[in-house]
Design an enzyme around this catalytic site. Structure first.
Site, PDB file in Angstrom:
ATOM      1  N   HIS A  34     108.468  17.980 -32.695  1.00  0.00           N
ATOM      2  CA  HIS A  34     109.767  18.331 -32.058  1.00  0.00           C
ATOM      3  C   HIS A  34     110.123  19.901 -32.095  1.00  0.00           C
ATOM      4  O   HIS A  34     109.219  20.646 -32.745  1.00  0.00           O
ATOM      5  CB  HIS A  34     110.828  17.485 -32.866  1.00  0.00           C
ATOM      6  CG  HIS A  34     110.911  17.288 -34.301  1.00  0.00           C
ATOM      7  ND1 HIS A  34     110.907  18.651 -34.933  1.00  0.00           N
ATOM      8  CD2 HIS A  34     110.754  16.589 -35.425  1.00  0.00           C
ATOM      9  CE1 HIS A  34     111.024  18.404 -36.066  1.00  0.00           C
ATOM     10  NE2 HIS A  34     110.982  17.385 -36.621  1.00  0.00           N
ATOM     11  N   HIS A  79     109.029  21.659 -35.630  1.00  0.00           N
ATOM     12  CA  HIS A  79     107.662  22.003 -35.806  1.00  0.00           C
ATOM     13  C   HIS A  79     107.576  23.193 -34.602  1.00  0.00           C
ATOM     14  O   HIS A  79     106.796  24.043 -35.168  1.00  0.00           O
ATOM     15  CB  HIS A  79     106.653  20.871 -35.308  1.00  0.00           C
ATOM     16  CG  HIS A  79     107.178  19.668 -36.140  1.00  0.00           C
ATOM     17  ND1 HIS A  79     107.452  18.380 -35.167  1.00  0.00           N
ATOM     18  CD2 HIS A  79     106.876  19.222 -37.281  1.00  0.00           C
ATOM     19  CE1 HIS A  79     107.338  17.462 -36.175  1.00  0.00           C
ATOM     20  NE2 HIS A  79     107.276  17.973 -37.553  1.00  0.00           N
ATOM     21  N   CYS A  86     108.841   8.124 -55.185  1.00  0.00           N
ATOM     22  CA  CYS A  86     109.341   7.875 -53.705  1.00  0.00           C
ATOM     23  C   CYS A  86     108.270   7.809 -52.558  1.00  0.00           C
ATOM     24  O   CYS A  86     107.575   8.833 -52.652  1.00  0.00           O
ATOM     25  CB  CYS A  86     110.433   9.057 -53.618  1.00  0.00           C
ATOM     26  SG  CYS A  86     110.862   9.176 -51.892  1.00  0.00           S
ATOM     27  N   CYS A  98     108.699  10.832 -50.357  1.00  0.00           N
ATOM     28  CA  CYS A  98     108.241  12.206 -50.717  1.00  0.00           C
ATOM     29  C   CYS A  98     106.737  12.044 -51.251  1.00  0.00           C
ATOM     30  O   CYS A  98     106.099  13.154 -51.270  1.00  0.00           O
ATOM     31  CB  CYS A  98     108.903  12.709 -51.995  1.00  0.00           C
ATOM     32  SG  CYS A  98     110.951  12.843 -51.541  1.00  0.00           S
ATOM     33  N   CYS A 115     116.404   8.926 -54.188  1.00  0.00           N
ATOM     34  CA  CYS A 115     115.789  10.240 -53.659  1.00  0.00           C
ATOM     35  C   CYS A 115     116.894  10.913 -52.805  1.00  0.00           C
ATOM     36  O   CYS A 115     117.413  10.290 -51.767  1.00  0.00           O
ATOM     37  CB  CYS A 115     114.639   9.953 -52.778  1.00  0.00           C
ATOM     38  SG  CYS A 115     114.130  11.177 -52.027  1.00  0.00           S
ATOM     39  N   HIS A 129     115.529  11.035 -49.127  1.00  0.00           N
ATOM     40  CA  HIS A 129     115.430   9.805 -48.182  1.00  0.00           C
ATOM     41  C   HIS A 129     116.438   8.763 -48.405  1.00  0.00           C
ATOM     42  O   HIS A 129     116.269   7.816 -47.692  1.00  0.00           O
ATOM     43  CB  HIS A 129     113.858   9.363 -48.246  1.00  0.00           C
ATOM     44  CG  HIS A 129     112.799  10.236 -48.095  1.00  0.00           C
ATOM     45  ND1 HIS A 129     112.026  11.268 -49.099  1.00  0.00           N
ATOM     46  CD2 HIS A 129     112.257  10.688 -47.032  1.00  0.00           C
ATOM     47  CE1 HIS A 129     111.387  11.994 -48.461  1.00  0.00           C
ATOM     48  NE2 HIS A 129     111.334  11.277 -47.241  1.00  0.00           N
ATOM     49  N   LYS A 141     120.292  16.803 -39.573  1.00  0.00           N
ATOM     50  CA  LYS A 141     118.875  17.140 -39.572  1.00  0.00           C
ATOM     51  C   LYS A 141     118.344  16.214 -38.400  1.00  0.00           C
ATOM     52  O   LYS A 141     118.719  15.140 -38.427  1.00  0.00           O
ATOM     53  CB  LYS A 141     118.094  17.075 -40.887  1.00  0.00           C
ATOM     54  CG  LYS A 141     116.932  17.544 -40.643  1.00  0.00           C
ATOM     55  CD  LYS A 141     115.957  17.379 -42.161  1.00  0.00           C
ATOM     56  CE  LYS A 141     114.549  18.228 -41.652  1.00  0.00           C
ATOM     57  NZ  LYS A 141     113.606  17.506 -42.650  1.00  0.00           N
ATOM     58  N   LYS A 199     114.065  10.733 -36.270  1.00  0.00           N
ATOM     59  CA  LYS A 199     113.443   9.724 -35.353  1.00  0.00           C
ATOM     60  C   LYS A 199     114.709   8.509 -35.438  1.00  0.00           C
ATOM     61  O   LYS A 199     114.956   8.164 -34.228  1.00  0.00           O
ATOM     62  CB  LYS A 199     112.256   9.174 -35.680  1.00  0.00           C
ATOM     63  CG  LYS A 199     111.371   8.922 -34.473  1.00  0.00           C
ATOM     64  CD  LYS A 199     110.041   8.930 -34.876  1.00  0.00           C
ATOM     65  CE  LYS A 199     109.315   7.672 -35.296  1.00  0.00           C
ATOM     66  NZ  LYS A 199     107.861   7.808 -35.430  1.00  0.00           N
TER      67      LYS A 199
HETATM   68  O1  ME8 Z   1     105.670  18.499 -44.994  1.00  0.00           O
HETATM   69  N1  ME8 Z   1     113.793  22.144 -38.735  1.00  0.00           N
HETATM   70  O2  ME8 Z   1     104.669  18.026 -42.910  1.00  0.00           O
HETATM   71  P1  ME8 Z   1     105.893  17.889 -41.930  1.00  0.00           P
HETATM   72  C1  ME8 Z   1     112.952  23.226 -38.783  1.00  0.00           C
HETATM   73  N2  ME8 Z   1     102.284  17.801 -44.011  1.00  0.00           N
HETATM   74  N3  ME8 Z   1     111.707  23.245 -39.109  1.00  0.00           N
HETATM   75  C2  ME8 Z   1     111.166  21.843 -39.238  1.00  0.00           C
HETATM   76  C3  ME8 Z   1     112.488  20.839 -39.081  1.00  0.00           C
HETATM   77  C4  ME8 Z   1     113.556  21.090 -38.750  1.00  0.00           C
HETATM   78  N4  ME8 Z   1     114.368  20.188 -38.682  1.00  0.00           N
HETATM   79  N5  ME8 Z   1     111.779  19.582 -39.213  1.00  0.00           N
HETATM   80  C5  ME8 Z   1     110.202  20.059 -39.526  1.00  0.00           C
HETATM   81  C6  ME8 Z   1     104.599  18.360 -44.134  1.00  0.00           C
HETATM   82  N6  ME8 Z   1     110.061  21.271 -39.463  1.00  0.00           N
HETATM   83  C7  ME8 Z   1     103.355  18.539 -44.780  1.00  0.00           C
HETATM   84  C8  ME8 Z   1     103.037  19.915 -44.950  1.00  0.00           C
HETATM   85  S1  ME8 Z   1     101.489  22.085 -45.731  1.00  0.00           S
HETATM   86  C9  ME8 Z   1     100.155  22.310 -46.581  1.00  0.00           C
HETATM   87  C10 ME8 Z   1     101.745  20.413 -45.620  1.00  0.00           C
HETATM   88  C11 ME8 Z   1     108.766  22.034 -39.708  1.00  0.00           C
HETATM   89  O3  ME8 Z   1     105.294  17.321 -40.644  1.00  0.00           O
HETATM   90  C12 ME8 Z   1     108.922  22.974 -40.971  1.00  0.00           C
HETATM   91  O4  ME8 Z   1     108.044  23.837 -41.048  1.00  0.00           O
HETATM   92  O5  ME8 Z   1     106.886  17.012 -42.544  1.00  0.00           O
HETATM   93  C13 ME8 Z   1     108.875  22.026 -42.056  1.00  0.00           C
HETATM   94  O6  ME8 Z   1     108.368  22.730 -43.417  1.00  0.00           O
HETATM   95  C14 ME8 Z   1     107.341  21.232 -41.593  1.00  0.00           C
HETATM   96  O7  ME8 Z   1     107.852  21.114 -40.206  1.00  0.00           O
HETATM   97  C15 ME8 Z   1     107.513  20.077 -42.269  1.00  0.00           C
HETATM   98  O8  ME8 Z   1     106.166  19.241 -41.523  1.00  0.00           O
END
Ligand code: ME8
Length: 657
Positions: A17, A20, A125, A128, A142, A145, A294, A297
């Site tokens: 989304h 990301h 959790c 998390c 948490c 969540h 935020k 889904k």
């Molecule tokens: O945490 N606004 O993956 P993730 C801005 N796999 N950025 C956002 C966002 C939002 N509403 N939602 C997601 C993980 N992001 C782990 C990371 S790294 C070694 C492991 C972006 O799929 C933002 O960069 O939950 C956030 O830190 C990341 O997606 C979390 O992605």
């Protein structure tokens, strides 16, 4: 110099989304910017594919985890080219070399004595994927969540994170740029002011098998964060690959605030334990929210980048995300805000500048960059050059500090200045007098070279649009190889360069006809229906809605400041005056103000006009717009008209919004 820039590796339990997309566009923009500065750059993104969340998502779909992760990981990878994101490496935690490296590192840390076996009971959790401390719970739940954690008691392996607490505090304090913006650095230091607990780094296979087996105990798999963070080393072939030598000391990670703790605490302490220097910088941004919440889904408010690109084009999406969010703070996403920026910053400001400048170069110089006539260079030109050089310096500082909105602001200041430069120098006037041909050439050269610089600094942000700009400027190949040096940024445009003005860069978005039509239809349907909806509709006070227009409708009216250059009476029309105005281009208007103003009083007045009216013929004269005036009627029915003007000095052509 080298640069190594990374994004988080995204969990494959959700589709990409704009959250990301934002992080990945930031990293891509920074990578392109550092390349523009002459660096060798490595840019990595990828997917995080182990752990409970992923296993559960696969189970929910009734497929094996492997099949599931292959599918969603491919989706992420396929999304990025559509956003002009060009990573050098896409890593997956299920890659064989990554699995091998995680096991090697675990063994090394275990052999160091930094991993031990112990019993632990606590609040786990699932969201998390970690144990939460008593302090972290809010009303027993948490806070992220909003679920009650499970009470779990089990034997596990632990990493001696606490051993590195003092070292980490010193490192953060001694390196103010290690974690930025500052509020996140303070947050980490505040967290570290309490004793740090050791980190549970395993999960028993009895509970989870979708993970990397511990090399020293096959009954356990690796905790997903200990596995995931190592991706940053796998991607550059730690420990023996040449890229590790080349890039690691320059490593910069971009994340959002949700994963601050793993990156600011787990990761540096892990690196310290394995004897690897800390990464160079951690850049932390806020959340994209939709209507103050935020994206999620379950709320159904997820914005898909592909849909936005399809509707608005990749450059608008990239520009909007970078311009709208102050890096580090939360921002609200709305298509209204996106459309407003598209129409004002892109269509009106930069788009118009390019089309006006290129049109004039075509008209007055046959689309060939003229020689500067040194004798005609003015103080204003020198001010412009200073402003352009300052822009490059401010832009570079802001880009290096991850203040993308500021970098763009500094570019747009100059765009405004250039639009004014056109107005004050009025090439269309210069073109009328032969003896001013030298000055005309100088003005046109300054415009062409400024466009060249704009195409250069915009390249990291909007690569596709910048490519079109370069093509129009006849310097595609040259610009692709160009580098940004603050010292000699001015005057690189070669006289004689042939220009290829093409289609408009950012056409204004059309009025939302579809929605209006839908609105009408809905009204009809509701009128015919019998249900509750009709009642609600009827309860709405009709009168309040009458005459109200939407933001979009108002945005369709283009109001501009226009300077009256000539005014004359029109034969046989005692109410009308024929005006020539600069707005900023010259145009003719017919205004019904002859009874209220004499022509000579009008010269030099700056009035407000509707600039996008369809031309209309009045007394055989085509009027290209309408002058605005206020009308007062006294008790006897006498009318008085007062022209609307601006309160202070402002350049003709300025938009009134
Ligand atoms: O945490 N606004 O993956 P993730 C801005 N796999 N950025 C956002 C966002 C939002 N509403 N939602 C997601 C993980 N992001 C782990 C990371 S790294 C070694 C492991 C972006 O799929 C933002 O960069 O939950 C956030 O830190 C990341 O997606 C979390 O992605």
């Amino acid at each position: 110099m080298t640069t190594y820039i990374t994004t988080p590796i995204y969990y494959v339990n959700a589709m990409p989304h704009i959250g990301h997309a934002y992080t990945t566009i930031i990293a891509d923009t920074y990578a392109r910017f550092r390349r523009l500065c002459g660096d060798e750059v490595r840019f990595q993104t990828g997917t995080d594919e182990h752990g409970e969340k992923i296993a559960q998502a696969a189970e929910k779909e009734g497929v094996e985890p492997r099949e599931y992760v292959d599918r969603i990981s491919a989706l992420f990878r396929q999304t990025w080219p559509g956003l002009d994101i060009a990573q050098d490496h896409f890593i997956r935690t299920t890659d064989a070399d990554h699995i091998k490296l995680v096991q090697e590192i675990l063994q090394k840390v275990y052999d160091n004595g930094d991993i031990y076996f112990s019993e632990y009971s606590g609040h786990y959790c699932k969201g998390c994927e970690r144990f939460l401390t008593e302090k972290e719970l809010v009303d027993g739940k948490c806070p992220d969540h909003l679920t009650v954690p499970e009470e779990i008691s089990e034997q596990n392996y632990f990493f001696r994170m606490s051993k590195y607490q003092e070292w980490l505090i010193d490192h953060i304090k001694n390196n103010p740029e290690y974690i930025t913006p500052e509020r996140y650095r303070n947050e980490v230091l505040s967290f570290l002011s309490e004793p740090l607990e050791d980190l549970c780094i395993s999960r028993p296979c009895s509970r989870l098998t979708w993970g990397i087996p511990l090399p020293f105990d096959e009954k356990f798999v690796t905790y997903v964060w200990f596995d995931a963070l190592i991706n940053y080393l796998t991607g550059i072939n730690y420990p023996d690959g040449p890229d590790f030598e080349k890039y690691w000391s320059e490593a910069e990670h971009v994340i959002a605030k949700d994963i601050l703790k793993p990156h600011a605490i787990y990761w540096p302490t892990m690196l310290q334990s394995m004897g690897v220097a800390p990464y160079k910088r951690l850049h932390v941004h806020g959340y994209w929210n939709v209507d103050e919440t935020k994206m999620s889904k379950s709320l159904g408010n997820v914005i898909r980048p592909g849909e936005l690109v399809e509707k608005y084009g990749v450059d608008t999406v990239r520009y909007f995300l970078l311009r709208e969010m102050s890096f580090g703070r939360d921002s609200s996403f709305s298509t209204e805000a996106l459309e407003a920026r598209r129409n004002s910053d892109l269509a009106n400001d930069v788009g118009n500048l390019f089309s006006r400048a290129l049109t004039m170069l075509a008209k007055y110089a046959d689309s060939t960059v003229p020689e500067i006539d040194k004798a005609t260079v003015t103080e204003e030109d020198r001010v412009l050059v200073d402003a352009l050089e300052k822009m490059v310096a401010d832009y570079s500082t802001a880009m290096n500090n991850f203040e993308f909105h500021k970098a763009l602001q500094s570019i747009w200041e100059v765009i405004g200045m250039l639009n004014r430069f056109i107005v004050t120098n009025a090439p269309w006037e210069l073109a009328k007098e032969e003896e001013r041909a030298g000055r005309l050439n100088t003005v046109l050269y300054f415009l062409a070279d400024s466009l060249r610089l704009l195409a250069l600094v915009l390249r990291p942000v909007m690569p596709s649009a910048a490519e079109k700009m370069a093509a129009a400027l006849g310097m595609e190949k040259k610009l692709a190889k160009a580098s940004l040096k603050e010292e000699d940024c001015w005057g690189e445009m070669e006289a004689g360069t042939v220009l290829h003005p093409g289609e408009s860069l950012f056409p204004r978005l059309a009025k939302k006809k579809k929605q209006q039509a839908q609105g009408k239809n809905q009204g009809k349907k509701q009128g015919k229906g019998q249900g509750k909806k009709v009642k609600k509709k009827e309860a709405e006070p009709e009168i309040d809605m009458k005459g109200l227009i939407t933001f979009e409708q108002f945005g369709d009216v283009e109001l501009r400041v226009a300077e009256i250059v000539t005014a004359e009476k029109i034969k046989k029309a005692n109410k009308l005056l024929k005006l020539t105005v600069k707005a900023p281009e010259e145009r003719t208007l017919v205004a019904g103000i002859a009874k209220h103003y004499s022509p000579e009083d009008l010269i030099g007045k700056k009035v407000i006009i509707v600039a996008n009216l369809k031309p209309a013929k009045l007394m055989g004269i085509t009027s290209q717009g309408m002058v605005l005036a206020a009308k007062e009627t006294d008790a006897d029915g006498n009318e008085r008209l007062v022209l609307s003007t601006v309160a202070e000095e402002i350049a003709p052509g300025s938009r009134v919004a």
